[in-house]
Write a protein that holds these residues in place. Sequence first.
Motif, PDB file in Angstrom:
ATOM      1  N   GLN A 431       0.797  -1.219   0.000  1.00 15.77           N
ATOM      2  CA  GLN A 431       0.000   0.000   0.000  1.00 15.77           C
ATOM      3  C   GLN A 431       0.838   1.282   0.000  1.00 15.77           C
ATOM      4  OE1 GLN A 431      -2.605   0.058   3.357  1.00 15.77           O
ATOM      5  NE2 GLN A 431      -0.987  -0.128   4.872  1.00 15.77           N
ATOM      6  N   GLU A 436      -5.127   2.472  -4.022  1.00 17.73           N
ATOM      7  CA  GLU A 436      -6.182   1.527  -3.651  1.00 17.73           C
ATOM      8  C   GLU A 436      -6.710   0.791  -4.883  1.00 17.73           C
ATOM      9  OE1 GLU A 436      -7.811   1.039  -0.138  1.00 17.73           O
ATOM     10  OE2 GLU A 436      -5.643   1.300  -0.267  1.00 17.73           O
ATOM     11  N   ARG A 447     -12.828  -2.094  -5.579  1.00 21.17           N
ATOM     12  CA  ARG A 447     -12.407  -1.182  -4.505  1.00 21.17           C
ATOM     13  C   ARG A 447     -13.369  -1.279  -3.325  1.00 21.17           C
ATOM     14  NH1 ARG A 447     -10.097   4.708  -5.649  1.00 21.17           N
ATOM     15  NH2 ARG A 447     -10.468   4.601  -3.417  1.00 21.17           N
TER      16      ARG A 447
END
Length: 467
Positions: A431, A436, A447
Amino acid sequence: MHHIMIICPEASELIYAEKWLSRNGFHVNVSHSVSQANKYYELSDFDLILLDTSSLEPLEIDNTLKHPCIVFDDKASLSTAVNLMAKGALYYLSLPSTADQILNHVIDALERPKTLSLNSAQSQNKEDVILFPLSPEAEESRKLGSPESGIIGQSPKMQSLFKDIRKVAPTDVTVLVRGESGTGKELVAKALHNLSSRHAEPLISVNCAAIPENLIESELFGHEKGAFTGAASARDGLVIAADNGTLFLDEIGELPLEAQARLLRVLQEGEIRRVGAVQSTKVNIRLVTATHRNLKEMVRKGQFREDLYYRLYVMELILPPLRDRGDDLSLIAKTLLRATCEKYSTHQYEYSKAFDKAIRSHSWPGNVRELENAIERAVILSPNSHLEPQNLKLESLTESKPSNETTGDNSPSFSGTTLDDYLKHFVLSHQQELTETEIAQSLGISRKSLWERRQKLGIPKKVTADK
């Protein structure tokens, strides 16, 4: 020669289908309204009607659906699709549609068997017994493992799966398909449907994670007028649309508890009750569900009904992840490469050893879905002369196979045993360098699903380095 009637306004995109279909040997007539078609022709004389619903009244559409009909809509919606297919439409397609899409659906509709016969099947061994005539899709599904079937694979694990599919498909038993995201669980559901006695009826596929929680009961079971704010009229749900056919519920673990109770009634009593309704309606569906989650653990935590779990867990089919399928990886990659080149109208690239090596070195946490995206990137970005492995863009996504060794950077090593453990590890490891959207694409999920899993697994949005 097959006779086809096209009913559409003069400005409709569907008008061009006359030229495409005529070139392929069909006799085509065109009318610009239902009244014009009825005035000059007997619609029952046509083998198939292509109908653009633009500017048509509901009664005109309903009367036309008494004949074999493919419906087109320039403002396509899920609710309209459910309604029209429940009334008899063979297919519901958005406009514009490509020539290939229209031609393929026309051929499929024309070749559908008119009646089912229980005495027409001939088989060579018991596990291949199917007591009804097969549609073209079913014929292809019998070639499980080949590119034509949609499910590609020659590995022992996949051959074992295909054997189970052939045994289970002719029955009406409820099936639970388990496997990681992107492994092809919906393809298994399609194979089960195509090889079943219901293959001439609809297969309705629903992703439970893609429908907002406050709407899912209405989408599945329908609602009465005024049942809730915004329910301006009564309508049927997707379960009714699948009547006499197959209902495939993907991501069944995301189904809210209230909807689980309604689904249990469908399985136990063979009936549904619309939201806000008093009367029940009988339905006859074959249910196939899929999940990548541990439903037993969810039952233990009170997140999934135990009685529904045992109703679903009659027959289980397990799809292995791509990293465990050996040479299937290369076979699938070659097939996807060929399809991608055709999609983008490029010349057919050679599948080189260097390209294959790059693909085999990746663990593919997103499975086939991730592989397809990577190959699309490579085809788009590579020069005309050859495929460049670096254009797969796997450098930042490459994940070594699970081990207990500590990586050279500060990423946590993976030592879990469940899919949730792996997902948590992957998100924490990447991350800082990926958005995302990129993380979700790598994992083969949306998502929205990634956000939900962050909440459930307690994955922080950012990782702060230890000091």
